[in-house]
Motif scaffolding. Structure first.
Motif, PDB file in Angstrom:
ATOM      1  N   LYS A 164     -35.424  16.407 -14.128  1.00 27.64           N
ATOM      2  CA  LYS A 164     -36.306  16.438 -12.955  1.00 27.64           C
ATOM      3  C   LYS A 164     -37.340  15.320 -13.032  1.00 27.64           C
ATOM      4  N   GLU A 165     -37.919  15.128 -14.206  1.00 27.48           N
ATOM      5  CA  GLU A 165     -38.944  14.086 -14.374  1.00 27.48           C
ATOM      6  C   GLU A 165     -38.351  12.695 -14.177  1.00 27.48           C
ATOM      7  N   LYS A 166     -37.141  12.486 -14.704  1.00 29.89           N
ATOM      8  CA  LYS A 166     -36.501  11.178 -14.568  1.00 29.89           C
ATOM      9  C   LYS A 166     -36.090  10.922 -13.125  1.00 29.89           C
ATOM     10  N   ALA A 167     -35.592  11.947 -12.462  1.00 26.28           N
ATOM     11  CA  ALA A 167     -35.218  11.795 -11.058  1.00 26.28           C
ATOM     12  C   ALA A 167     -36.443  11.513 -10.196  1.00 26.28           C
ATOM     13  N   GLU A 168     -37.553  12.184 -10.494  1.00 22.78           N
ATOM     14  CA  GLU A 168     -38.786  11.958  -9.728  1.00 22.78           C
ATOM     15  C   GLU A 168     -39.277  10.525  -9.891  1.00 22.78           C
ATOM     16  N   LEU A 169     -39.106   9.958 -11.094  1.00 20.92           N
ATOM     17  CA  LEU A 169     -39.488   8.564 -11.299  1.00 20.92           C
ATOM     18  C   LEU A 169     -38.657   7.650 -10.402  1.00 20.92           C
ATOM     19  N   LEU A 170     -37.337   7.859 -10.389  1.00 20.82           N
ATOM     20  CA  LEU A 170     -36.466   7.014  -9.571  1.00 20.82           C
ATOM     21  C   LEU A 170     -36.793   7.167  -8.082  1.00 20.82           C
ATOM     22  N   LEU A 171     -37.073   8.385  -7.643  1.00 20.56           N
ATOM     23  CA  LEU A 171     -37.434   8.589  -6.240  1.00 20.56           C
ATOM     24  C   LEU A 171     -38.768   7.927  -5.908  1.00 20.56           C
ATOM     25  N   ALA A 172     -39.688   7.931  -6.866  1.00 25.93           N
ATOM     26  CA  ALA A 172     -40.963   7.237  -6.655  1.00 25.93           C
ATOM     27  C   ALA A 172     -40.748   5.727  -6.572  1.00 25.93           C
ATOM     28  N   VAL A 173     -39.819   5.216  -7.360  1.00 22.18           N
ATOM     29  CA  VAL A 173     -39.458   3.801  -7.296  1.00 22.18           C
ATOM     30  C   VAL A 173     -38.911   3.467  -5.913  1.00 22.18           C
ATOM     31  N   ASN A 174     -38.013   4.318  -5.423  1.00 23.00           N
ATOM     32  CA  ASN A 174     -37.439   4.102  -4.093  1.00 23.00           C
ATOM     33  C   ASN A 174     -38.525   4.131  -3.025  1.00 23.00           C
ATOM     34  N   ALA A 175     -39.441   5.103  -3.145  1.00 17.47           N
ATOM     35  CA  ALA A 175     -40.517   5.231  -2.160  1.00 17.47           C
ATOM     36  C   ALA A 175     -41.423   3.995  -2.174  1.00 17.47           C
ATOM     37  N   ALA A 176     -41.682   3.464  -3.365  1.00 18.86           N
ATOM     38  CA  ALA A 176     -42.518   2.268  -3.469  1.00 18.86           C
ATOM     39  C   ALA A 176     -41.856   1.089  -2.772  1.00 18.86           C
ATOM     40  N   ALA A 177     -40.542   0.964  -2.946  1.00 20.08           N
ATOM     41  CA  ALA A 177     -39.823  -0.125  -2.293  1.00 20.08           C
ATOM     42  C   ALA A 177     -39.817   0.051  -0.781  1.00 20.08           C
ATOM     43  N   MET A 178     -39.572   1.272  -0.316  1.00 22.66           N
ATOM     44  CA  MET A 178     -39.531   1.528   1.136  1.00 22.66           C
ATOM     45  C   MET A 178     -40.894   1.291   1.765  1.00 22.66           C
ATOM     46  N   LYS A 179     -41.959   1.709   1.067  1.00 18.47           N
ATOM     47  CA  LYS A 179     -43.311   1.512   1.582  1.00 18.47           C
ATOM     48  C   LYS A 179     -43.647   0.027   1.699  1.00 18.47           C
ATOM     49  N   SER A 180     -43.027  -0.787   0.829  1.00 22.46           N
ATOM     50  CA  SER A 180     -43.284  -2.223   0.844  1.00 22.46           C
ATOM     51  C   SER A 180     -42.345  -2.984   1.769  1.00 22.46           C
ATOM     52  N   TYR A 265     -41.456  -1.773 -19.234  1.00 25.97           N
ATOM     53  CA  TYR A 265     -40.991  -2.127 -17.899  1.00 25.97           C
ATOM     54  C   TYR A 265     -41.667  -1.244 -16.861  1.00 25.97           C
ATOM     55  N   ASP A 266     -42.427  -1.881 -15.976  1.00 25.28           N
ATOM     56  CA  ASP A 266     -43.107  -1.190 -14.881  1.00 25.28           C
ATOM     57  C   ASP A 266     -42.158  -1.187 -13.675  1.00 25.28           C
ATOM     58  N   MET A 267     -41.342  -0.161 -13.590  1.00 22.09           N
ATOM     59  CA  MET A 267     -40.296  -0.100 -12.571  1.00 22.09           C
ATOM     60  C   MET A 267     -40.869   0.012 -11.158  1.00 22.09           C
ATOM     61  N   LEU A 268     -41.972   0.741 -11.021  1.00 22.82           N
ATOM     62  CA  LEU A 268     -42.614   0.892  -9.711  1.00 22.82           C
ATOM     63  C   LEU A 268     -43.117  -0.447  -9.191  1.00 22.82           C
ATOM     64  N   GLU A 269     -43.796  -1.198 -10.045  1.00 23.61           N
ATOM     65  CA  GLU A 269     -44.322  -2.498  -9.631  1.00 23.61           C
ATOM     66  C   GLU A 269     -43.192  -3.456  -9.281  1.00 23.61           C
ATOM     67  N   ASP A 270     -42.130  -3.437 -10.084  1.00 27.47           N
ATOM     68  CA  ASP A 270     -41.006  -4.326  -9.817  1.00 27.47           C
ATOM     69  C   ASP A 270     -40.327  -3.983  -8.493  1.00 27.47           C
ATOM     70  N   ALA A 271     -40.240  -2.684  -8.160  1.00 26.04           N
ATOM     71  CA  ALA A 271     -39.627  -2.273  -6.895  1.00 26.04           C
ATOM     72  C   ALA A 271     -40.462  -2.740  -5.703  1.00 26.04           C
ATOM     73  N   ARG A 272     -41.780  -2.614  -5.819  1.00 27.06           N
ATOM     74  CA  ARG A 272     -42.662  -3.096  -4.732  1.00 27.06           C
ATOM     75  C   ARG A 272     -42.492  -4.605  -4.537  1.00 27.06           C
ATOM     76  N   LEU A 273     -42.482  -5.303  -5.645  1.00 29.97           N
ATOM     77  CA  LEU A 273     -42.336  -6.753  -5.592  1.00 29.97           C
ATOM     78  C   LEU A 273     -40.964  -7.144  -5.045  1.00 29.97           C
ATOM     79  N   ALA A 274     -39.923  -6.394  -5.433  1.00 30.43           N
ATOM     80  CA  ALA A 274     -38.565  -6.683  -4.975  1.00 30.43           C
ATOM     81  C   ALA A 274     -38.453  -6.578  -3.462  1.00 30.43           C
ATOM     82  N   ALA A 275     -39.096  -5.567  -2.878  1.00 25.90           N
ATOM     83  CA  ALA A 275     -39.054  -5.408  -1.424  1.00 25.90           C
ATOM     84  C   ALA A 275     -39.696  -6.597  -0.723  1.00 25.90           C
ATOM     85  N   GLU A 276     -40.824  -7.062  -1.240  1.00 28.15           N
ATOM     86  CA  GLU A 276     -41.506  -8.214  -0.657  1.00 28.15           C
ATOM     87  C   GLU A 276     -40.654  -9.469  -0.789  1.00 28.15           C
TER      88      GLU A 276
END
Length: 544
Positions: A164-180, A265-276
């Protein structure tokens, strides 16, 4: 298996049924199920059954690998978990020399009779193989280590983190990318645990516990007006680490481009940057073909090292033992014997290393029970060595194996596989920003992309994820449709500068394929940002 193939197939929900057909993965089990360990004393008893049975049937040498392998996949897309898959396999592989030839057999029947029968079968196979033998197997000497252990030095066992914790991280990564601004995003986490026990008639009983982790994603941005899309994959490197790899790290600015440090590895930051960056690709200028000075980030250079340095220095390719799958090597023995073959510029120092902490290939002992080490392959631009295992060492005058033998599972025979092959950082202090400031006409390339290389690992073409024009020492904007072409010797001789160890980072592959039947292995490649002058660059845009 390529990363995109895995994401596609697993993302379609095929997951467990399909993945169980991959030899290294084994059979699906209940996600989150604790991985049971086998008592070391019991493994020694089982190994001795195999060794004694092999010797009683006439084997002059035998080794045994008892393996319990577990893999975990968590796959998501946007706001959904598409699949979680756990696989596990357990069994024994027995390799022998009888009549001067190799024989191998494996079984998952882990009782006295099943193991003894497998050992006897391995001897029978060796004797049949000996009928076609031209010269007997010659093993480099290897003293036994007795009873020893080795473990990947992890801080957090990823298998013990709730799904559950690992899945929540991946979903947060996805949300960060979508928000960006991303239009689509998929992400996944791949965990590996190899519990391997090796024993041999040399007197070794080696127990190892190996962990690897790979977080990754693909961000897509569509253009509603043109109907076109651009993507950017994660810049993460798969690592020989535990779940601590996903703890956010510090960041730095390099010519206006935010990059992530090497040990976390800051996966959330990389996802935000990837979207941009995926969005920015739509307005990027297409490249004008020609000669450019290239500044290659380690996230790009690792793959070029893998293909043009790692594979051609595998001794089995040099000797022609490996030919059908992805070819042989241009680095023939006469080039090594000359002691002066000009592989690259004097700045180029390529090292093989099976001990590097955090790397995918780091183990204490290889699958022949040889203690691992580091050795030079290219020194000051000159070819000085290859990668060799016990039955190859004598061919190049070595007194011992270099410890780079590996099998993807207990059921597959071990053979020569690539060690971590890396470019040593430069000796003088130099940052990527300082390197870029000295380039008049060039391209800064980040991330790996498509590639092709010929059957002797000589002529090649590589692309990337992100391309930035360098004009008069400054980043002048984003480019697209870029690929660079060269031959291996020409390319490495064009290397004119390498950043220092502060910029040194690991890249790598979880699925390096080799052999028939194919096996995969995990291997890392380290580098600091490097400059290559006058490299041919082509425009890859599809002309309609």
């Amino acid at each position: 298996m390529k990363r995109k193939d895995f994401l596609y197939l697993s993302g379609m929900g095929i997951g467990g049924a399909l993945l169980s057909g991959i030899p290294a993965l084994g059979s699906p089990v209940s996600p989150g199920k604790p991985l049971e360990t086998v008592d070391t004393a019991l493994k020694k008893q089982l190994a001795d059954i195999a060794l004694n049975a092999a010797r009683s049937k006439g084997a002059s040498y035998a080794d045994v690998r008892i393996g319990r392998y577990r893999n975990q996949f968590i796959i998501t897309r946007e706001d959904k978990v598409l699949n979680t898959v756990d696989t596990e396999s357990y069994g024994i592989g027995i390799r022998v020399i009888a009549g001067g030839s190799w024989g191998f057999a494996a079984t998952d029947k882990m009782d006295k009779d099943g193991i003894a029968q497998a050992a006897e079968l391995a001897v029978s196979i060796a004797r049949e193989n000996a009928r076609l033998l031209k010269e007997p197997v010659q093993l480099a000497p290897q003293n036994g280590y007795g009873e020893v252990t080795w473990k990947t030095p992890i801080e957090k066992n990823g298998f013990e983190i709730p799904i559950k914790e690992k899945a929540e991280l991946l979903l947060a990564v996805n949300a960060a990318a979508m928000k960006s601004g991303a239009s689509f995003v998929d992400s996944s986490l791949f965990l590996v645990n190899e519990q391997k026990y090796f024993a041999s008639t040399d007197g070794s009983y080696i127990d190892q516990d190996i962990h690897r982790i790979w977080p990754t994603f693909t961000v897509t941005k569509t253009n509603d007006k043109t109907g076109k899309f651009e993507t950017r994959d994660a810049l993460s490197a798969p690592r020989g680490m535990g779940y601590e790899y996903l703890i956010p790290s510090a960041k730095e600015k390099i010519s206006g481009i935010t990059m992530l440090y090497r040990d976390r590895y800051d996966m959330l930051e990389d996802a935000r940057l990837a979207a941009e960056q995926a969005a920015a690709k739509h307005s990027a200028k297409t490249i004008e073909a020609g000669k450019y000075d290239l500044v290659l980030d380690p996230t790009n250079l690792w793959l070029t090292i893998h293909e043009s340095c790692g594979h051609p220095t595998e001794l089995d390719r040099v000797l022609g033992y490996e030919a059908n799958f992805a070819g042989t090597s241009f680095l023939t023995l006469d080039k090594w014997e000359s002691k002066k073959f000009n592989y690259g510029s004097s700045l180029v120092n390529i090292v093989a290393d099976k001990t590097q902490k955090g790397s995918l290939g780091a183990v204490g002992y290889d699958d022949e029970g040889v203690g691992t080490k580091e050795w030079d392959v290219i020194k000051n631009g000159v070819l000085v060595n290859y990668q060799a295992i016990r039955d190859q060492a004598h061919i190049i005058g070595l007194k011992e194996s270099q410890g780079c033998c590996y099998s993807q599972s207990w059921r597959d025979v071990q053979f020569q596989r690539m060690a971590n092959i890396s470019l040593r950082p430069g000796k003088g202090q130099l940052t990527p920003a300082e390197m870029i400031s000295k380039v008049e006409k060039g391209i800064y390339i980040v991330g790996d992309g498509s590639y092709s290389i010929d059957q002797q690992r000589y002529n090649f073409q590589f692309s990337g994820q992100l391309f930035y024009e360098i004009r008069d020492g400054k980043i002048a904007g984003m480019l697209k449709d870029v690929a660079y072409q060269a031959n291996t010797q020409e390319f490495w001789n064009s290397c004119t500068a390498i950043c220092d160890e502060r910029d040194y980072r690991l890249g790598g592959s979880f699925f390096d394929g080799k052999g028939q039947p194919e096996q995969v292995s995990a291997v890392s490649h380290g580098a600091a940002t490097a400059r290559f002058n006058g490299v041919n660059v082509i425009n890859t845009a599809r002309k309609i």
